[in-house]
Write a protein that holds these residues in place. Structure first.
Motif, PDB file in Angstrom:
ATOM      1  N   SER A  89      40.160  32.835  35.542  1.00 40.60           N
ATOM      2  CA  SER A  89      39.020  31.556  34.746  1.00 40.60           C
ATOM      3  C   SER A  89      37.201  31.539  35.591  1.00 40.60           C
ATOM      4  CB  SER A  89      39.433  30.261  35.688  1.00 40.60           C
ATOM      5  OG  SER A  89      39.419  29.720  36.730  1.00 40.60           O
ATOM      6  N   VAL A  90      37.279  32.648  36.399  1.00 39.03           N
ATOM      7  CA  VAL A  90      36.006  32.827  36.967  1.00 39.03           C
ATOM      8  C   VAL A  90      35.089  33.986  35.953  1.00 39.03           C
ATOM      9  CG1 VAL A  90      34.563  33.438  38.190  1.00 39.03           C
ATOM     10  CG2 VAL A  90      36.364  32.491  39.472  1.00 39.03           C
ATOM     11  N   ASP A  91      33.832  33.276  35.286  1.00 41.85           N
ATOM     12  CA  ASP A  91      33.580  34.227  34.119  1.00 41.85           C
ATOM     13  C   ASP A  91      31.658  35.030  35.446  1.00 41.85           C
ATOM     14  OD1 ASP A  91      31.609  31.917  34.030  1.00 41.85           O
ATOM     15  OD2 ASP A  91      32.215  31.456  31.748  1.00 41.85           O
ATOM     16  N   ASP A  92      31.042  35.785  34.462  1.00 39.72           N
ATOM     17  CA  ASP A  92      29.797  35.723  35.167  1.00 39.72           C
ATOM     18  C   ASP A  92      29.052  34.814  35.429  1.00 39.72           C
ATOM     19  OD1 ASP A  92      30.783  38.758  34.331  1.00 39.72           O
ATOM     20  OD2 ASP A  92      29.524  38.434  32.556  1.00 39.72           O
ATOM     21  N   GLU A  93      28.978  33.856  34.955  1.00 39.01           N
ATOM     22  CA  GLU A  93      27.951  32.375  35.059  1.00 39.01           C
ATOM     23  C   GLU A  93      28.455  31.749  36.331  1.00 39.01           C
ATOM     24  OE1 GLU A  93      26.222  29.115  33.359  1.00 39.01           O
ATOM     25  OE2 GLU A  93      26.441  30.382  31.929  1.00 39.01           O
ATOM     26  N   LYS A  94      29.481  31.653  36.298  1.00 37.61           N
ATOM     27  CA  LYS A  94      29.938  31.382  37.758  1.00 37.61           C
ATOM     28  C   LYS A  94      30.337  31.639  38.724  1.00 37.61           C
ATOM     29  CE  LYS A  94      33.388  27.980  39.497  1.00 37.61           C
ATOM     30  NZ  LYS A  94      32.817  27.000  40.541  1.00 37.61           N
ATOM     31  N   LEU A  95      30.126  32.453  38.140  1.00 36.89           N
ATOM     32  CA  LEU A  95      30.147  34.211  39.869  1.00 36.89           C
ATOM     33  C   LEU A  95      28.742  34.031  40.130  1.00 36.89           C
ATOM     34  CD1 LEU A  95      32.278  36.244  41.535  1.00 36.89           C
ATOM     35  CD2 LEU A  95      30.922  38.278  40.279  1.00 36.89           C
ATOM     36  N   ARG A  96      27.938  33.890  39.614  1.00 31.74           N
ATOM     37  CA  ARG A  96      26.068  33.711  40.091  1.00 31.74           C
ATOM     38  C   ARG A  96      26.349  32.739  40.569  1.00 31.74           C
ATOM     39  NH1 ARG A  96      21.734  36.005  38.509  1.00 31.74           N
ATOM     40  NH2 ARG A  96      22.452  37.509  36.908  1.00 31.74           N
ATOM     41  N   GLU A  97      26.719  31.995  40.589  1.00 29.40           N
ATOM     42  CA  GLU A  97      26.775  30.431  40.559  1.00 29.40           C
ATOM     43  C   GLU A  97      27.559  30.270  42.018  1.00 29.40           C
ATOM     44  OE1 GLU A  97      28.960  26.108  39.579  1.00 29.40           O
ATOM     45  OE2 GLU A  97      28.018  26.778  38.077  1.00 29.40           O
ATOM     46  N   ILE A  98      28.662  30.863  42.275  1.00 33.20           N
ATOM     47  CA  ILE A  98      29.486  30.502  43.226  1.00 33.20           C
ATOM     48  C   ILE A  98      28.407  31.336  44.772  1.00 33.20           C
ATOM     49  CG2 ILE A  98      31.230  32.033  45.043  1.00 33.20           C
ATOM     50  CD1 ILE A  98      33.158  31.306  42.086  1.00 33.20           C
ATOM     51  N   PHE A  99      27.954  32.679  44.117  1.00 28.16           N
ATOM     52  CA  PHE A  99      26.980  33.540  45.079  1.00 28.16           C
ATOM     53  C   PHE A  99      25.350  33.165  45.141  1.00 28.16           C
ATOM     54  CE2 PHE A  99      30.321  35.778  45.394  1.00 28.16           C
ATOM     55  CZ  PHE A  99      30.391  36.391  46.603  1.00 28.16           C
ATOM     56  N   ALA A 100      24.560  32.329  44.341  1.00 27.83           N
ATOM     57  CA  ALA A 100      23.253  32.216  44.618  1.00 27.83           C
ATOM     58  C   ALA A 100      22.693  31.331  45.709  1.00 27.83           C
ATOM     59  CB  ALA A 100      22.831  30.730  43.490  1.00 27.83           C
ATOM     60  N   LYS A 110      35.998  43.739  33.427  1.00 25.49           N
ATOM     61  CA  LYS A 110      37.207  42.966  31.824  1.00 25.49           C
ATOM     62  C   LYS A 110      37.691  43.961  31.683  1.00 25.49           C
ATOM     63  CE  LYS A 110      34.236  38.917  30.618  1.00 25.49           C
ATOM     64  NZ  LYS A 110      32.256  39.406  30.333  1.00 25.49           N
ATOM     65  N   ASP A 111      38.957  43.285  30.654  1.00 24.47           N
ATOM     66  CA  ASP A 111      39.880  44.703  30.090  1.00 24.47           C
ATOM     67  C   ASP A 111      39.194  45.518  29.133  1.00 24.47           C
ATOM     68  OD1 ASP A 111      42.771  46.291  29.644  1.00 24.47           O
ATOM     69  OD2 ASP A 111      41.923  45.098  28.056  1.00 24.47           O
ATOM     70  N   LYS A 112      39.013  46.250  28.507  1.00 23.89           N
ATOM     71  CA  LYS A 112      38.594  46.439  27.401  1.00 23.89           C
ATOM     72  C   LYS A 112      38.794  46.575  26.309  1.00 23.89           C
ATOM     73  CE  LYS A 112      38.855  51.945  27.900  1.00 23.89           C
ATOM     74  NZ  LYS A 112      39.110  53.422  27.660  1.00 23.89           N
ATOM     75  N   PHE A 113      40.587  46.459  26.653  1.00 22.68           N
ATOM     76  CA  PHE A 113      41.014  45.984  25.137  1.00 22.68           C
ATOM     77  C   PHE A 113      41.118  44.101  24.900  1.00 22.68           C
ATOM     78  CE2 PHE A 113      42.580  50.207  26.557  1.00 22.68           C
ATOM     79  CZ  PHE A 113      42.250  50.871  25.143  1.00 22.68           C
ATOM     80  N   SER A 114      41.400  43.801  25.883  1.00 23.82           N
ATOM     81  CA  SER A 114      41.586  42.215  25.615  1.00 23.82           C
ATOM     82  C   SER A 114      40.145  41.249  26.143  1.00 23.82           C
ATOM     83  CB  SER A 114      42.861  41.875  26.716  1.00 23.82           C
ATOM     84  OG  SER A 114      42.710  42.241  27.666  1.00 23.82           O
ATOM     85  N   GLY A 115      39.606  41.896  26.852  1.00 24.71           N
ATOM     86  CA  GLY A 115      38.341  41.244  27.457  1.00 24.71           C
ATOM     87  C   GLY A 115      38.595  40.249  28.459  1.00 24.71           C
ATOM     88  N   ARG A 116      39.733  40.588  28.738  1.00 24.20           N
ATOM     89  CA  ARG A 116      40.768  39.405  30.306  1.00 24.20           C
ATOM     90  C   ARG A 116      39.399  39.988  31.018  1.00 24.20           C
ATOM     91  NH1 ARG A 116      46.422  38.363  32.591  1.00 24.20           N
ATOM     92  NH2 ARG A 116      45.602  36.326  33.756  1.00 24.20           N
ATOM     93  N   SER A 117      39.210  39.029  32.222  1.00 24.36           N
ATOM     94  CA  SER A 117      39.066  39.125  33.841  1.00 24.36           C
ATOM     95  C   SER A 117      39.759  40.258  33.973  1.00 24.36           C
ATOM     96  CB  SER A 117      38.623  37.950  34.381  1.00 24.36           C
ATOM     97  OG  SER A 117      38.317  38.057  35.559  1.00 24.36           O
ATOM     98  N   LYS A 118      39.873  41.118  35.283  1.00 27.91           N
ATOM     99  CA  LYS A 118      40.405  42.017  35.717  1.00 27.91           C
ATOM    100  C   LYS A 118      40.843  41.396  36.951  1.00 27.91           C
ATOM    101  CE  LYS A 118      39.921  46.836  33.628  1.00 27.91           C
ATOM    102  NZ  LYS A 118      40.071  48.146  33.915  1.00 27.91           N
ATOM    103  N   GLY A 119      40.005  39.908  37.482  1.00 19.71           N
ATOM    104  CA  GLY A 119      39.706  39.623  38.906  1.00 19.71           C
ATOM    105  C   GLY A 119      39.311  39.759  39.853  1.00 19.71           C
ATOM    106  N   PHE A 120      38.201  40.836  39.479  1.00 19.58           N
ATOM    107  CA  PHE A 120      36.815  41.044  40.679  1.00 19.58           C
ATOM    108  C   PHE A 120      35.616  41.678  39.616  1.00 19.58           C
ATOM    109  CE2 PHE A 120      39.185  45.320  38.702  1.00 19.58           C
ATOM    110  CZ  PHE A 120      37.860  46.209  38.720  1.00 19.58           C
ATOM    111  N   GLY A 121      34.964  41.619  40.469  1.00 22.41           N
ATOM    112  CA  GLY A 121      33.590  41.799  40.148  1.00 22.41           C
ATOM    113  C   GLY A 121      32.036  42.070  40.792  1.00 22.41           C
ATOM    114  N   PHE A 122      31.356  42.179  40.801  1.00 21.03           N
ATOM    115  CA  PHE A 122      30.314  42.837  41.869  1.00 21.03           C
ATOM    116  C   PHE A 122      29.049  41.466  41.220  1.00 21.03           C
ATOM    117  CE2 PHE A 122      33.026  46.086  40.273  1.00 21.03           C
ATOM    118  CZ  PHE A 122      32.826  47.222  41.870  1.00 21.03           C
ATOM    119  N   VAL A 123      28.785  41.859  42.612  1.00 18.82           N
ATOM    120  CA  VAL A 123      27.355  40.964  42.727  1.00 18.82           C
ATOM    121  C   VAL A 123      25.875  41.451  43.249  1.00 18.82           C
ATOM    122  CG1 VAL A 123      26.068  38.953  43.467  1.00 18.82           C
ATOM    123  CG2 VAL A 123      28.177  38.385  42.500  1.00 18.82           C
TER     124      VAL A 123
END
Length: 115
Positions: free
Chosen positions: A11-22, A34-47
């Motif tokens: 459920s975490v998107d780019d904005e929520k990720l930024r909010e957690i780390f801000a 995100k998965d390139k076909f479905s657009g669904r989060s892969k469960g990881f990211g970068f800040v």
């Protein structure tokens, strides 16, 4: 400094990720992968932080912290490793079914029942 964030709730998107780390400092970029076909989060990211000290503080404070029932994995991002190119062997699925059975690459096999 770039920080890897793993085991994120889907459920975490780019904005929520930024909010957690801000609260730890100025952020240049916060991106969920995100998965390139479905657009669904892969469960990881970068800040990406503007200040290394802020990034280190975020790693220290947020690694193994519960977010929506999942314990985050937070550490300094490492450069991507070079991987050998994938070989494409064409159709990898065997036909495995039908009356006669198939002998395709990777599956099927044998003879089917004859009526």
């Amino acid at each position: 400094m770039k920080v890897y964030v793993g085991n994120l709730p889907f459920s975490v998107d780019d904005e929520k990720l930024r909010e957690i780390f801000a609260k730890f400092g100025d952020i240049e970029e916060a991106t969920i992968i995100k998965d390139k076909f479905s657009g669904r989060s892969k469960g990881f990211g970068f800040v990406t932080f503007t200040d290394d000290a802020a990034a280190k503080k975020a790693i220290e404070e947020l690694n193994d912290k519960d977010v929506e029932g999942r314990n985050l994995k937070v550490n300094e991002a490492r450069p991507m490793e070079d991987r050998p190119p994938r070989r494409d062997f064409g159709n990898r699925g065997g036909s495995g079914g039908g009356r006669e059975g198939g002998r395709g690459f990777g599956g099927g096999g044998g003879r089917g029942r004859r009526f």
